[in-house]
Design a protein around this motif. Structure first.
Motif, mmCIF file in Angstrom:
data_model
loop_
_atom_site.group_PDB
_atom_site.id
_atom_site.type_symbol
_atom_site.label_atom_id
_atom_site.label_comp_id
_atom_site.label_asym_id
_atom_site.label_seq_id
_atom_site.Cartn_x
_atom_site.Cartn_y
_atom_site.Cartn_z
ATOM 1 N N SER A 27 -29.532 14.467 -30.222
ATOM 2 C CA SER A 27 -28.941 13.959 -28.978
ATOM 3 C C SER A 27 -28.006 14.976 -28.341
ATOM 4 O O SER A 27 -27.835 14.986 -27.114
ATOM 5 C CB SER A 27 -28.159 12.666 -29.261
ATOM 6 O OG SER A 27 -29.012 11.664 -29.761
ATOM 7 N N TRP A 33 -29.979 12.520 -35.832
ATOM 8 C CA TRP A 33 -30.025 11.903 -34.506
ATOM 9 C C TRP A 33 -28.898 12.454 -33.616
ATOM 10 O O TRP A 33 -29.121 12.752 -32.443
ATOM 11 C CB TRP A 33 -29.929 10.385 -34.616
ATOM 12 C CG TRP A 33 -29.822 9.698 -33.286
ATOM 13 C CD1 TRP A 33 -28.740 9.034 -32.795
ATOM 14 C CD2 TRP A 33 -30.820 9.644 -32.263
ATOM 15 N NE1 TRP A 33 -29.003 8.562 -31.531
ATOM 16 C CE2 TRP A 33 -30.280 8.921 -31.180
ATOM 17 C CE3 TRP A 33 -32.112 10.134 -32.150
ATOM 18 C CZ2 TRP A 33 -30.989 8.674 -30.012
ATOM 19 C CZ3 TRP A 33 -32.826 9.892 -30.979
ATOM 20 C CH2 TRP A 33 -32.265 9.173 -29.935
ATOM 21 N N VAL A 42 -24.363 9.646 -27.536
ATOM 22 C CA VAL A 42 -25.332 9.359 -28.596
ATOM 23 C C VAL A 42 -25.634 7.872 -28.528
ATOM 24 O O VAL A 42 -24.718 7.044 -28.491
ATOM 25 C CB VAL A 42 -24.756 9.722 -29.986
ATOM 26 C CG1 VAL A 42 -25.711 9.322 -31.082
ATOM 27 C CG2 VAL A 42 -24.435 11.204 -30.056
ATOM 28 N N ASN A 43 -26.906 7.520 -28.478
ATOM 29 C CA ASN A 43 -27.296 6.121 -28.388
ATOM 30 C C ASN A 43 -26.891 5.386 -29.666
ATOM 31 O O ASN A 43 -27.420 5.636 -30.741
ATOM 32 C CB ASN A 43 -28.805 6.015 -28.145
ATOM 33 C CG ASN A 43 -29.216 4.598 -27.835
ATOM 34 O OD1 ASN A 43 -29.142 3.720 -28.681
ATOM 35 N ND2 ASN A 43 -29.663 4.384 -26.608
ATOM 36 N N THR A 82 -31.410 15.845 -23.804
ATOM 37 C CA THR A 82 -31.042 14.655 -23.037
ATOM 38 C C THR A 82 -32.271 13.768 -22.924
ATOM 39 O O THR A 82 -33.310 14.199 -22.423
ATOM 40 C CB THR A 82 -30.536 15.035 -21.631
ATOM 41 O OG1 THR A 82 -29.415 15.907 -21.773
ATOM 42 C CG2 THR A 82 -30.133 13.808 -20.847
ATOM 43 N N TRP A 89 -37.253 5.446 -31.681
ATOM 44 C CA TRP A 89 -36.511 6.660 -32.001
ATOM 45 C C TRP A 89 -35.946 6.597 -33.416
ATOM 46 O O TRP A 89 -35.988 7.580 -34.161
ATOM 47 C CB TRP A 89 -35.395 6.902 -30.985
ATOM 48 C CG TRP A 89 -35.920 7.458 -29.692
ATOM 49 C CD1 TRP A 89 -36.087 6.786 -28.520
ATOM 50 C CD2 TRP A 89 -36.385 8.790 -29.458
ATOM 51 N NE1 TRP A 89 -36.621 7.626 -27.562
ATOM 52 C CE2 TRP A 89 -36.810 8.863 -28.120
ATOM 53 C CE3 TRP A 89 -36.483 9.930 -30.251
ATOM 54 C CZ2 TRP A 89 -37.328 10.020 -27.553
ATOM 55 C CZ3 TRP A 89 -36.989 11.101 -29.688
ATOM 56 C CH2 TRP A 89 -37.407 11.142 -28.360
#
Length: 198
Positions: free
Chosen positions: A117, A113, A84-85, A121, A130
């Protein structure tokens, strides 16, 4: 709504209807917090309970909480830990608090989020775009009439409106989001839902 203790005389049938509605709303919370106790529900959604009782006792409504929201089939993130970013997560928290959202709203938006995620991908080139898309999607789900506008988000977060729109569309498609989606519904969202079903 009243801010003092009062009693309302109701029939047995109305008492049963109120109980059904409150149970349905608790089921919605359990989608966010599996195993949530009644104390968790009442502590989190006391205002929604008060509005539900008021609607059923004074407006003689048949249904105030949609059956379809509870019975939907939701896409599930893949098993295992997908990356996860973290920068997107941090931006969601910083800007939601800046825009006046509660800590609980922030938790639900970050969960959106994480779920996205876990299913899709993506290569995150513009984390702010985002984060802005998540914030706008969250605001639309909970109260479409006063959603956070793309213009405001673009200006405050220094991203393009078209990027926000494209990302939000992708989020809606992947998570199969609908207005008042119970996975990410706040107390304000539940109250809006109650009055939107007239």
């Amino acid at each position: 709504m009243i801010n003092f203790i009062t009693s309302v005389e109701i029939s047995n049938n109305l008492r049963r209807r109120i109980k059904e509605e409150i149970f349905r709303q608790k089921a919605m919370l359990e989608l966010q917090q599996p195993g949530a106790a009644w104390e968790d529900f009442v502590g989190r959604h006391a205002n929604a309970v008060r509005h539900t009782i008021d609607l059923l006792a004074t407006w003689a409504r048949v249904n105030v909480t949609s059956y379809t929201q509870v019975e939907r089939s939701f896409p599930q993130p893949a098993a295992g830990d997908k990356t996860v970013n973290v920068i997107v997560m941090e931006l969601i928290e910083v800007f939601m608090l800046k825009f006046g959202y509660s800590q609980h709203d922030t938790i639900l938006a970050k969960k959106m989020w994480q779920d996205f995620s876990g299913i899709e991908t993506i290569n995150v080139r513009k984390p702010a775009a985002w984060a802005a898309a998540i914030i706008q999607a969250y605001s639309q789900l909970n109260n479409g009439e006063s959603e956070m506008s793309a213009e405001t988000l673009a200006e405050e977060m220094a991203v393009g409106k078209s990027s926000i729109s494209a990302n939000k569309t992708k989020i809606y498609q992947v998570l199969k989001l609908e207005k008042y989606d119970p996975r990410y519904l706040s107390e304000e969202g539940i109250v809006s839902l109650l009055y939107d079903l007239q």
